[in-house]
Design an enzyme around this catalytic site. Sequence first.
Site, PDB file in Angstrom:
ATOM      1  N   GLU A  56       0.688  76.574  91.019  1.00 47.74           N
ATOM      2  CA  GLU A  56       1.338  76.646  89.702  1.00 47.74           C
ATOM      3  C   GLU A  56       1.087  75.343  88.943  1.00 47.74           C
ATOM      4  O   GLU A  56       0.987  74.271  89.554  1.00 47.74           O
ATOM      5  CB  GLU A  56       2.847  76.853  89.915  1.00 47.74           C
ATOM      6  CG  GLU A  56       3.633  76.880  88.619  1.00 47.74           C
ATOM      7  CD  GLU A  56       5.016  77.500  88.790  1.00 47.74           C
ATOM      8  OE1 GLU A  56       5.426  77.756  89.938  1.00 47.74           O
ATOM      9  OE2 GLU A  56       5.672  77.728  87.751  1.00 47.74           O
ATOM     10  N   ASN A 213       6.102  87.287  85.940  1.00 53.57           N
ATOM     11  CA  ASN A 213       6.586  86.652  87.165  1.00 53.57           C
ATOM     12  C   ASN A 213       8.108  86.566  87.109  1.00 53.57           C
ATOM     13  O   ASN A 213       8.672  86.176  86.081  1.00 53.57           O
ATOM     14  CB  ASN A 213       6.013  85.222  87.276  1.00 53.57           C
ATOM     15  CG  ASN A 213       6.717  84.410  88.352  1.00 53.57           C
ATOM     16  OD1 ASN A 213       6.471  84.607  89.533  1.00 53.57           O
ATOM     17  ND2 ASN A 213       7.626  83.518  87.953  1.00 53.57           N
ATOM     18  N   GLU A 214       8.741  86.941  88.180  1.00 53.69           N
ATOM     19  CA  GLU A 214      10.211  86.879  88.251  1.00 53.69           C
ATOM     20  C   GLU A 214      10.816  87.333  86.918  1.00 53.69           C
ATOM     21  O   GLU A 214      11.587  86.608  86.284  1.00 53.69           O
ATOM     22  CB  GLU A 214      10.678  85.476  88.658  1.00 53.69           C
ATOM     23  CG  GLU A 214      10.172  85.110  90.047  1.00 53.69           C
ATOM     24  CD  GLU A 214      10.855  83.924  90.712  1.00 53.69           C
ATOM     25  OE1 GLU A 214      11.592  83.186  90.041  1.00 53.69           O
ATOM     26  OE2 GLU A 214      10.652  83.752  91.939  1.00 53.69           O
ATOM     27  N   TYR A 287      12.391  82.615  99.444  1.00 57.47           N
ATOM     28  CA  TYR A 287      12.491  81.216  99.862  1.00 57.47           C
ATOM     29  C   TYR A 287      13.680  81.072 100.807  1.00 57.47           C
ATOM     30  O   TYR A 287      14.748  81.634 100.568  1.00 57.47           O
ATOM     31  CB  TYR A 287      12.709  80.303  98.646  1.00 57.47           C
ATOM     32  CG  TYR A 287      11.497  80.197  97.744  1.00 57.47           C
ATOM     33  CD1 TYR A 287      10.433  79.375  98.076  1.00 57.47           C
ATOM     34  CD2 TYR A 287      11.418  80.926  96.555  1.00 57.47           C
ATOM     35  CE1 TYR A 287       9.315  79.271  97.253  1.00 57.47           C
ATOM     36  CE2 TYR A 287      10.302  80.831  95.724  1.00 57.47           C
ATOM     37  CZ  TYR A 287       9.256  79.995  96.085  1.00 57.47           C
ATOM     38  OH  TYR A 287       8.156  79.892  95.272  1.00 57.47           O
ATOM     39  N   GLU A 350       5.201  84.568  96.840  1.00 56.78           N
ATOM     40  CA  GLU A 350       5.873  83.268  96.943  1.00 56.78           C
ATOM     41  C   GLU A 350       6.738  83.293  98.193  1.00 56.78           C
ATOM     42  O   GLU A 350       7.657  84.110  98.290  1.00 56.78           O
ATOM     43  CB  GLU A 350       6.734  82.977  95.709  1.00 56.78           C
ATOM     44  CG  GLU A 350       5.915  82.734  94.447  1.00 56.78           C
ATOM     45  CD  GLU A 350       6.747  82.253  93.261  1.00 56.78           C
ATOM     46  OE1 GLU A 350       7.804  81.624  93.476  1.00 56.78           O
ATOM     47  OE2 GLU A 350       6.320  82.514  92.123  1.00 56.78           O
ATOM     48  N   GLN A 400       3.949  76.138  97.834  1.00 54.13           N
ATOM     49  CA  GLN A 400       2.706  76.210  97.105  1.00 54.13           C
ATOM     50  C   GLN A 400       1.666  75.324  97.785  1.00 54.13           C
ATOM     51  O   GLN A 400       2.031  74.425  98.546  1.00 54.13           O
ATOM     52  CB  GLN A 400       2.921  75.745  95.680  1.00 54.13           C
ATOM     53  CG  GLN A 400       3.955  76.560  94.914  1.00 54.13           C
ATOM     54  CD  GLN A 400       3.912  76.274  93.410  1.00 54.13           C
ATOM     55  OE1 GLN A 400       2.974  75.733  92.871  1.00 54.13           O
ATOM     56  NE2 GLN A 400       4.990  76.666  92.731  1.00 54.13           N
TER      57      GLN A 400
HETATM   58  O1  AHR Z   1       7.583  77.985  93.297  1.00 50.35           O
HETATM   59  C1  AHR Z   1       8.456  77.443  92.355  1.00 50.35           C
HETATM   60  C2  AHR Z   1       9.129  78.505  91.493  1.00 50.35           C
HETATM   61  O2  AHR Z   1       9.888  79.344  92.311  1.00 50.35           O
HETATM   62  C3  AHR Z   1       8.216  79.468  90.773  1.00 50.35           C
HETATM   63  O3  AHR Z   1       7.763  78.960  89.568  1.00 50.35           O
HETATM   64  C4  AHR Z   1       9.092  80.651  90.546  1.00 50.35           C
HETATM   65  O4  AHR Z   1       8.364  81.852  90.464  1.00 50.35           O
HETATM   66  C5  AHR Z   1      10.047  80.615  91.710  1.00 50.35           C
HETATM   67  O5  AHR Z   1      11.348  80.762  91.306  1.00 50.35           O
END
Ligand code: AHR
Length: 551
Positions: A56, A213-214, A287, A350, A400
């Site tokens: 990103e 995205n999201e 995450y 992600e 990332q």
């Molecule tokens: O990876 C960091 C952020 O986490 C990304 O920009 C977003 O898609 C997610 O919330």
Amino acid sequence: MKRREFIRNIAAAGAGLLVSRSAPKILAQTVPGRIEILMDEPLGTISPNIYGHFTENLSGVIYDGIWVGENSRVPNVGGIRKELIDEMKKINPAIVRFPGGCFADSYDWRDGIGPVDKRPRRTNFWNGGEKPGAPDAHRYDPNHFGTNEFVQFCRAIGAQPYLAANLRSLPAQEFNRWIEYCNSPAGSTTLADMRAAAGFKDPFNVHYWGVGNESWGCGGNFTPQEYAVEYRRFTAWAPGYPGADLSFVASGPNDDKWDWTRGFLEEIVRKGRSEVRGIFGVALHYYAWNLSRGKTSDWNKGKGDAVNFDEVDWYELLRQGDVMESLIKGHWLAMGEFDPEHHIKLVVDEWGPWYKPGSELTPGDQLEQLPTLRDAVFSGMTLDTFNRHPEKVGVGCCAQLINCLNSLYLAHEDRFCVTPVGHVFDMYAAHQGGTGLRTEFSVPAIHYDRDGQAASFGGLQGSASLHGKELVLTAVNPDVKNPIEAQIAIRGGRAKSGSATVLTASDIHAHNTFEQRQAIVPTSAQMEIKGDAPVFRFPAASVVKLTLAVA
Ligand code: AHR
């Protein structure tokens, strides 16, 4: 066979232990672990794309991480950090996602094409989180790294580009034009001519396109139904060109938000069941971040430290990582309600642990954290999970790649190191393109004290794949103290020879830095196979790859 509880009677450490055919009786009473690889139960081909990455335009990921510029004293190939290219070539990266993340829904792709010195400077989406004194390029996007440079990067490392389009703040027409810029044949359109003027006569042939995205959050704050309508509008009649069939990835749920998956697909099929055929994948983001041991669900307060953690934090993080399996299964089931033939794949674009700030190797880099052995075990566990579901997971992108969350590499100016996560990707690359095999692990659960409450976590787990006559078995032993001695039974085959690669350290906090680049690296050993079912000792807190020649 289900995971069973064995008496926790695990001998102390030691390198991989192989036993002969004459020994198993004694070991059969004491061996606490058993792995069964079922050669005649193939799960499907493990797509190389599940070993993908995410880059990103966020703080030090692009500028300083990937892009140093052609005039930099840092060795580079057309402006791209050479050491990164060299390292990535070793891991067969397959696919890389760009430019976000949340950044994607603020990005005008036109800013990043044309002569570099004429490109506009824009306020980066992540500007608000940058610290005073942060490099200008992290706050104000110079657009030196745009579509052309990203595709060059992908070509240099042998990966496919996966572009994420702006659905929140650009019209659908601009999405179509970006596709046209990338994919229209030489000389066919004005945009193809602009591409050629930049030195790229032939089309980029970008197949994978993220549609926002999201979109439930930074990507527009839509309801799933609203997003589905936008998705349809963006993808209807998107321009196709020879050599570049389009694979659209819809913005999907965060962790266990089943309602998003259902709501989106319900709205999509309202126009007809066949609508699902146009969707390559639904994105899933997950995450692992809450190390508060149940005390809070506050996003900021719940995070733990990347490097300073105790054994309970180790297990708590891994336990969260293990949730990936139920997320894959749960979303797959929900998708099946609307797409019973499962045309649509899960695109886990992600994933990784997310800690609180403070461990950055380059002070000030936003969202950068220092991966340790814990993150290596987490990453091995996640990749094993993907391997076990090859029919469901079409793409995976670790979040990332560099100078960010679960990064494979850290870099600043002319300094660079491979993290333990990078070493795991190197080890696990051997699975790519293989046939996943059902593999069962019978091991004791690990019990620990979670602030006065009994908690447990499954022990050894992993995955196996077959490549002709070569069998690759990877596994993580999450137990911080005890090695696991496991008998490996290969149903339908026999190991003739083998080798082992082990990533571990005596300290669970082990990590690499610019000064100590080799503090934790994998070690390799030949395996001596004397019997039908070899026994291997998986060291405590380790990631292991066994490569077995089978007859
Ligand atoms: O990876 C960091 C952020 O986490 C990304 O920009 C977003 O898609 C997610 O919330």
